[in-house]
Design an enzyme around this catalytic site. Structure first.
Site, PDB file in Angstrom:
ATOM      1  N   ASN A 110      79.857  26.271 117.597  1.00 40.52           N
ATOM      2  CA  ASN A 110      80.547  26.031 116.325  1.00 40.52           C
ATOM      3  C   ASN A 110      79.527  25.621 115.267  1.00 40.52           C
ATOM      4  O   ASN A 110      78.580  24.901 115.565  1.00 40.52           O
ATOM      5  CB  ASN A 110      81.569  24.897 116.522  1.00 40.52           C
ATOM      6  N   HIS A 112      78.927  23.424 111.926  1.00 39.42           N
ATOM      7  CA  HIS A 112      79.554  22.267 111.264  1.00 39.42           C
ATOM      8  C   HIS A 112      78.708  21.890 110.044  1.00 39.42           C
ATOM      9  O   HIS A 112      77.476  21.849 110.136  1.00 39.42           O
ATOM     10  CB  HIS A 112      79.644  21.099 112.254  1.00 39.42           C
ATOM     11  N   SER A 144      74.813  21.757 111.231  1.00 40.98           N
ATOM     12  CA  SER A 144      74.653  21.621 112.684  1.00 40.98           C
ATOM     13  C   SER A 144      75.340  22.751 113.429  1.00 40.98           C
ATOM     14  O   SER A 144      76.427  23.180 113.045  1.00 40.98           O
ATOM     15  CB  SER A 144      75.309  20.321 113.189  1.00 40.98           C
ATOM     16  N   ASP A 153      84.317  18.751 117.515  1.00 42.64           N
ATOM     17  CA  ASP A 153      82.950  18.493 117.047  1.00 42.64           C
ATOM     18  C   ASP A 153      82.169  17.564 117.972  1.00 42.64           C
ATOM     19  O   ASP A 153      81.358  16.757 117.508  1.00 42.64           O
ATOM     20  CB  ASP A 153      82.969  17.866 115.631  1.00 42.64           C
TER      21      ASP A 153
HETATM   22  C1  GAR Z   1      81.597  26.288 106.640  1.00 43.91           C
HETATM   23  O1  GAR Z   1      81.008  25.379 105.759  1.00 43.91           O
HETATM   24  C2  GAR Z   1      81.715  25.674 108.029  1.00 43.91           C
HETATM   25  O2  GAR Z   1      80.642  24.847 108.364  1.00 43.91           O
HETATM   26  C3  GAR Z   1      82.972  24.892 107.883  1.00 43.91           C
HETATM   27  O3  GAR Z   1      83.826  25.729 107.157  1.00 43.91           O
HETATM   28  C4  GAR Z   1      83.056  26.539 106.273  1.00 43.91           C
HETATM   29  C5  GAR Z   1      83.452  27.978 106.467  1.00 43.91           C
HETATM   30  O4  GAR Z   1      82.843  28.786 105.492  1.00 43.91           O
HETATM   31  N1  GAR Z   1      83.525  24.547 109.181  1.00 43.91           N
HETATM   32  C6  GAR Z   1      84.057  23.373 109.461  1.00 43.91           C
HETATM   33  O5  GAR Z   1      84.178  22.489 108.643  1.00 43.91           O
HETATM   34  C7  GAR Z   1      84.575  23.254 110.886  1.00 43.91           C
HETATM   35  N2  GAR Z   1      84.637  21.868 111.270  1.00 43.91           N
HETATM   36  P1  GAR Z   1      82.804  30.360 105.618  1.00 43.91           P
HETATM   37  O6  GAR Z   1      84.237  30.819 105.946  1.00 43.91           O
HETATM   38  O7  GAR Z   1      82.367  30.830 104.279  1.00 43.91           O
HETATM   39  O8  GAR Z   1      81.856  30.707 106.720  1.00 43.91           O
END
Ligand code: GAR
Length: 208
Positions: A110, A112, A144, A153
């Site tokens: 994942n 994060h 991360s 997480d």
């Molecule tokens: C990213 O910033 C990712 O790290 C976060 O959602 C966004 C997705 O962006 N994920 C989390 O917060 C999960 N805990 P994207 O759809 O443009 O890749």
């Protein structure tokens, strides 16, 4: 032909991280093949991104299948049928079922947008992470990539890269800077799996 790592990418939103993987795969920079992109959200733009690159893109949710159990069975069946080696959560805003995590132990990762474990856990996602980092007055945050276990997480961190916090940062400006780094490290970790540098059987919980 050389064997490529078969990956499934799970998404919920815009899919810029998915795009970063697609671009590296197409450029031949990672020895992986995206077999399928799955979203719990039928309107996720990430699905459109996948289709534009002729990648199978599916909407799969508990609502669509009538129950979480049914969804889990469908997902497992699909992963087996496509012989998935690695499941990549790229902005997937759901907890992956423990049944799938157990079956793919060490082979679910994942991305994060902040330091773990301090700025992770249920409810800590997207802008909320950046808001919490700013409220805590950190001078530095990070992106991360970690192994997924049964807790939000929580699994061992495989790679993290620091990002400076600027005095005038807003959650939006910080998010944009962290996102650029996410786009580097997620493909890097996929490549580590593709090159056999990470042995899923040897990932230890105490790495976290
Ligand atoms: C990213 O910033 C990712 O790290 C976060 O959602 C966004 C997705 O962006 N994920 C989390 O917060 C999960 N805990 P994207 O759809 O443009 O890749």
């Amino acid at each position: 032909m050389e064997k490529k790592l078969k990956i499934a990418v799970l998404v919920s939103g815009g899919g810029t991280n998915l795009q970063s993987i697609i671009d590296r795969v197409e450029a031949g920079k990672i020895k992986a093949q995206i077999e399928v992109v799955i979203s719990n959200n039928s309107k996720a733009y990430a699905l459109e991104r996948a289709r534009r690159h002729n990648i199978t893109a599916l909407h799969m949710s508990a609502k669509k299948y009538g129950s979480q159990e049914r969804l889990d069975e469908e997902l497992l069946e699909l992963f087996e049928e496509k012989q998935i080696d690695l499941i990549v959560l790229a902005g997937y805003m759901k907890l992956l079922s423990p049944m799938i995590v157990r079956k793919y132990r060490g082979r679910v990762i994942n991305i994060h947008p902040g330091p773990l474990p301090e700025f992770g856990g249920k409810g800590m996602y997207g802008q909320r992470v950046h808001q919490a980092v700013l409220s805590a007055g950190l001078k530095e945050t990070c992106a991360s990539v970690h192994v997924v276990d049964e807790i939000y997480d929580h699994g061992p961190v495989l790679l993290e890269r620091k990002v400076s916090v600027m005095p005038d940062d807003t959650p939006e400006s910080l998010a944009a800077r962290v996102l650029k780094v996410e786009h580097q490290i997620l493909p890097e970790v996929i490549n580590m799996y593709a090159q056999g540098k990470i042995d899923p059987g040897k990932i230890r919980e105490d790495q976290s």
